[in-house]
Design an enzyme around this catalytic site. Sequence first.
Site: not given
Lengths: 250, 98
Positions: A17, A152, A159
């Site tokens: 990724g 989520y 984050k």
Amino acid sequence: MSALDGRRAVVTGGSRGIGRAAAIALARAGASQVTIGYLDNESAASEACRLIESAGARAHAVRANLAAAGGVDRFFNEAGANDGGVDVFVHCAAMAAFKPLAETRENQWDLIMNTNARSFLSGAQRAAALMPDGGCMVAVSSLGAMRALRNYGAMGPTKAALESVVRGLAVELAPRGVRVNAVSAGLVSDTGIDTLPGAAAVRDAASARTPMGRIARPDEIASVIVFLCEAASGWITGQTIVVDGGWSLV
Amino acid sequence: MTPKTFEDVFSALSRLVGDALRVDPATITPETNLIYDLNAESIDLVDIRFRIEEAFGFRIEQREFIAAMAADNPRDVGSQLTMRRLSEFVLARTETVS
């Protein structure tokens, strides 16, 4: 002369990724050595190393569970044995459980927080000790740091923590000329999202909402990571750069 | 940790799994299914795998772990994921390491 000529880079989550794209892009930008961390997929790590070397850098893959106690130290000890120093530290390693935050268990929170945020702090501490003045660090964040994204789970809080750590370290390390930034990405192809049930529907919905009309490719995030490591971005520190094709504008 | 018997491994894993999933280890039996009885999700299996690595001192590849757990039917990992299967896997690995 390339922008990152001779730099030694360490990239966590570098086998796939965004991390793999960043590792390759750093090599293309002139890095002489790129060490990637990976959790499980040895063949993916080998392939990433092959691509890094094709891009012109020496490559080294280190298996590391960054969520484990001492995992970051073990990773840097093994990575450092070949590098001798770090000029660029990029943190892409991440773990997720896509479910409602209200249903997230304590052990899931711990694992995700430790992988996504704590390991960045620990890695930055180790990198800073190995880094000459003028080095740089970049962490990969996501739009969930600032928004409540459906299902989520614990990702958003991790984050948010990551971005806060970026700001704190940016101030603390600024006297040494070490810059610390984050890149906040929207949905990106060829990442863990592809393995989830209903991934196609998620991709379609994200594409439809994005003003640019599609989701990002990993190399489009990687190019911003490289920019944040170059002298051209020398006055940017402690910032989170949103790279989402306009998704967050609408 | 170097348990020698199935009972040793099962006992250690019951504590480990109980701690991960916030379940009383005393309620866990060899036939307890991690997914159907303890509601373990995929990330919990990752967590449990990491805890086993830490506790027993060997590395477990995800692919190897899944293959061992799904030995009877690769298309149905869930129904085979019992504490007995997990304990047998860890015991076999422990014997390989020692």
